[in-house]
Write a protein that holds these residues in place. Structure first.
Motif, short mmCIF file in Angstrom:
data_model
loop_
_atom_site.label_atom_id
_atom_site.label_comp_id
_atom_site.label_asym_id
_atom_site.label_seq_id
_atom_site.Cartn_x
_atom_site.Cartn_y
_atom_site.Cartn_z
N ASP A 244 -12.60 8.71 -11.35
CA ASP A 244 -11.60 8.14 -12.26
C ASP A 244 -10.52 9.15 -12.62
OD1 ASP A 244 -12.95 5.79 -12.23
OD2 ASP A 244 -14.01 6.13 -14.13
N THR A 245 -10.91 10.44 -12.72
CA THR A 245 -9.92 11.47 -13.03
C THR A 245 -9.15 11.93 -11.80
OG1 THR A 245 -11.38 12.23 -14.81
CG2 THR A 245 -9.62 13.72 -14.12
N LEU A 246 -9.87 11.99 -10.66
CA LEU A 246 -9.26 12.54 -9.46
C LEU A 246 -8.13 11.66 -8.92
CD1 LEU A 246 -9.42 14.89 -7.52
CD2 LEU A 246 -11.09 13.62 -6.16
N TRP A 247 -8.28 10.36 -8.96
CA TRP A 247 -7.23 9.52 -8.38
C TRP A 247 -5.95 9.62 -9.21
CZ3 TRP A 247 -4.56 5.57 -10.66
CH2 TRP A 247 -5.10 4.99 -11.81
N ARG A 248 -6.11 9.86 -10.52
CA ARG A 248 -4.91 10.08 -11.35
C ARG A 248 -4.22 11.39 -10.96
NH1 ARG A 248 -8.75 7.99 -14.99
NH2 ARG A 248 -8.11 6.02 -15.96
N GLN A 249 -5.02 12.41 -10.67
CA GLN A 249 -4.42 13.67 -10.24
C GLN A 249 -3.72 13.52 -8.89
OE1 GLN A 249 -7.73 16.38 -10.39
NE2 GLN A 249 -7.38 16.87 -12.55
N LEU A 250 -4.32 12.75 -7.99
CA LEU A 250 -3.68 12.54 -6.69
C LEU A 250 -2.38 11.76 -6.83
CD1 LEU A 250 -6.80 11.77 -4.47
CD2 LEU A 250 -5.50 13.90 -4.64
N VAL A 251 -2.37 10.81 -7.74
CA VAL A 251 -1.12 10.09 -8.01
C VAL A 251 -0.07 11.05 -8.54
CG1 VAL A 251 -0.06 8.33 -9.46
CG2 VAL A 251 -2.23 7.85 -8.34
N LEU A 252 -0.48 11.99 -9.40
CA LEU A 252 0.45 12.98 -9.93
C LEU A 252 1.01 13.86 -8.81
CD1 LEU A 252 1.79 14.45 -12.30
CD2 LEU A 252 -0.29 15.83 -12.52
N VAL A 253 0.15 14.26 -7.85
CA VAL A 253 0.62 15.07 -6.72
C VAL A 253 1.62 14.28 -5.88
CG1 VAL A 253 -0.11 16.20 -4.58
CG2 VAL A 253 -1.47 16.48 -6.66
N ALA A 254 1.32 12.99 -5.64
CA ALA A 254 2.24 12.16 -4.88
C ALA A 254 3.59 12.01 -5.58
CB ALA A 254 1.61 10.79 -4.62
N VAL A 255 3.54 11.87 -6.91
CA VAL A 255 4.80 11.75 -7.68
C VAL A 255 5.60 13.05 -7.58
CG1 VAL A 255 5.74 11.52 -10.00
CG2 VAL A 255 3.93 9.99 -9.24
N ILE A 256 4.90 14.20 -7.67
CA ILE A 256 5.58 15.49 -7.55
C ILE A 256 6.24 15.61 -6.18
CG2 ILE A 256 5.23 17.98 -7.43
CD1 ILE A 256 3.06 17.69 -9.54
N ALA A 257 5.51 15.23 -5.11
CA ALA A 257 6.08 15.31 -3.76
C ALA A 257 7.30 14.42 -3.63
CB ALA A 257 5.01 14.93 -2.73
N ALA A 258 7.21 13.19 -4.15
CA ALA A 258 8.35 12.27 -4.06
C ALA A 258 9.55 12.80 -4.84
CB ALA A 258 7.94 10.89 -4.59
#
Length: 462
Positions: free
Chosen positions: A175-189
């Protein structure tokens, strides 16, 4: 070995995402361990409650040495404490002397001790163990038991398999990890979009330069370029300005050179035709042809020397060079020319070291000395001095000629301009000026009274 050049976008992505991904990885490990500790804390309460429930069902029978601990515990009494069918619970009750009273006899005995300051108001200890090949979490409760027949301390062990605890920890982690991955994707975008937007002026500038004609060296007009790019644009405009001046200089040089070479070639052709027709005696014709060939050769050599200055300058940094030795050698080489005019020649030379190249210093001395010999009348005086003035190395060439007119003082340094319409090629002083510019030296011409001209070169000390 060919190296791959990364784009600015890739550098930013790698530079930002690698630390973020490393932090996420470390945080994942830490988070999983924290989740396991949180699950242990939550479910340890269940184990303690189970142990207390079992303790409430204990009683003492017999008296004296026959005092025994009895337990009327059935496994079904633990079912209320099981969260679901993913975990299983086991228990063991040991008597006052450590004898087996009830439960699973093969459950490993407790070998630890009660913590001095535990989190619960009970004599309880929690530890990890293995039972029947599976990892388990065990709670040990020391339960005082009293009755009419006697009293003692019972040992209650309750063990639980770890499937549910680990499942809960994994769920918290996911539950915590997928939010972090979304944050990484947002940073990349965001990085891609920001870089794309920030480099838009650069791409426009590149497109503008690609569509230019080869000969277009006009300054770049980029008013919308970011402030960080303005120094680059200004430096590029300065380079283009220098290239424009250099190109114009080369065009003018080629134009003048072609004109200057055309004249002796035309004269030579006329002289050859005249000699063939017999208009002049053969000896005179050969002498005139030889003079024309000599002037053309001198012109070509000087043109090559002028072009060679830039090549020698690009060979590397200037090095300390003994000026006096070079001047002495050049004077010795040109002594036949000096003697042919019967000049009263004097050489004053003291050791002097300057920053320069051997060829440049030789060519500079040769051209200055040749110009002085040509300007001096037969039997005149010629002075060549190597020394120091005001702490700087100098080279002075003094002739006894008529000097130079004020309006020609600067023009004589331009290619193909000379103070004598019928003598010289106009390249000697131009070569001297180019060499002095390359060496960082200063060249000046000063008329002497009542006659004569001083050519003074002031060098940088080595």
């Amino acid at each position: 070995m060919k190296t791959t050049r990364w784009s600015l976008r890739r550098q930013l992505l790698v530079g930002m995402l690698l630390p973020v991904l490393a932090l996420v990885s470390i945080n994942t490990v830490v988070l999983y361990r924290q989740a396991l500790r949180a699950a242990d804390t939550a479910y340890d309460r269940t184990l303690l409650a189970s142990a207390k429930s079992i303790g409430e069902q204990l009683q003492v029978t017999g008296s004296g040495e026959q005092t025994r601990l009895m337990a009327s515990v059935v496994y079904s009494s633990l079912e209320p404490f099981e969260a679901d069918n993913r975990s299983r619970m086991f228990y063991k009750v040991s008597g006052f002397a450590g004898e087996m009273v009830s439960g699973f006899g093969d459950l490993p005995a407790w070998r630890g001790s009660i913590p001095a300051k535990g989190p619960y108001a009970a004599l309880v200890d929690f530890y990890d163990d293995r039972y029947r090949g599976e990892p388990v979490r065990v709670a040990v409760l020391l339960q005082p038991v009293a009755g009419v027949a006697g009293q003692g301390m019972a040992t209650i062990q309750v063990a639980e398999t770890l499937e549910l605890r680990r499942s809960l920890a994994r769920q918290i982690l996911v539950d915590t990890l997928w939010r972090q991955l979304v944050l990484v994707a947002v940073i990349a975008a965001v990085v891609v979009l920001v870089v794309q937007r920030a480099t838009l002026p650069v791409r426009r500038l590149s497109a503008q330069l690609r569509t230019r004609r080869e000969s277009d060296l006009a300054p770049i007009d980029a008013p919308d370029a970011p402030r960080e790019l303005q120094p680059l644009v200004e430096a590029t405009n300065q380079v283009m300005s220098r290239l424009q001046r250099l190109l114009e200089h080369h065009k003018r040089f080629v134009r003048d050179a072609s004109h200057q070479l055309r004249t002796p070639l035309a004269v030579l052709k006329t002289q050859v035709q005249s000699a063939r027709r017999g208009d002049v005696p053969s000896e005179q014709a050969l002498r005139e042809i030889g003079d024309t060939v000599e002037r053309a050769t001198q012109l070509a050599n000087q043109m090559l020397a002028l072009a060679k200055v830039e090549q020698v300058q690009a060979q590397g940094p200037l090095a300390p060079t003994p000026l006096a030795e070079i001047v002495n050698q050049v004077a010795l080489d040109m002594s036949p020319l000096i003697a042919a005019k019967g000049l009263d020649f004097e050489l004053k030379s003291t050791p002097a070291s300057v920053l320069g190249h051997d060829w440049m210093l030789r060519e500079l001395t040769r051209n200055l000395l040749a110009n002085a010999v040509r300007e001096s009348p037969a039997g005149g005086q010629l002075l060549l001095v190597v020394g120091h003035e005001d702490g700087a190395p100098v080279l002075r060439v003094s002739d006894s000629g008529p000097g130079i007119a004020a309006e020609l003082a600067e023009r004589v340094f331009e290619p193909f301009h000379t103070g004598h319409p019928t003598e010289g090629s106009g390249l000697g002083l131009a070569i001297c000026r180019s060499i002095c510019d390359a060496l960082g030296a200063q060249l000046s011409l000063v008329n002497r009274q009542p006659c004569g001209l001083d050519a003074l070169v002031r060098f940088r000390a080595a």
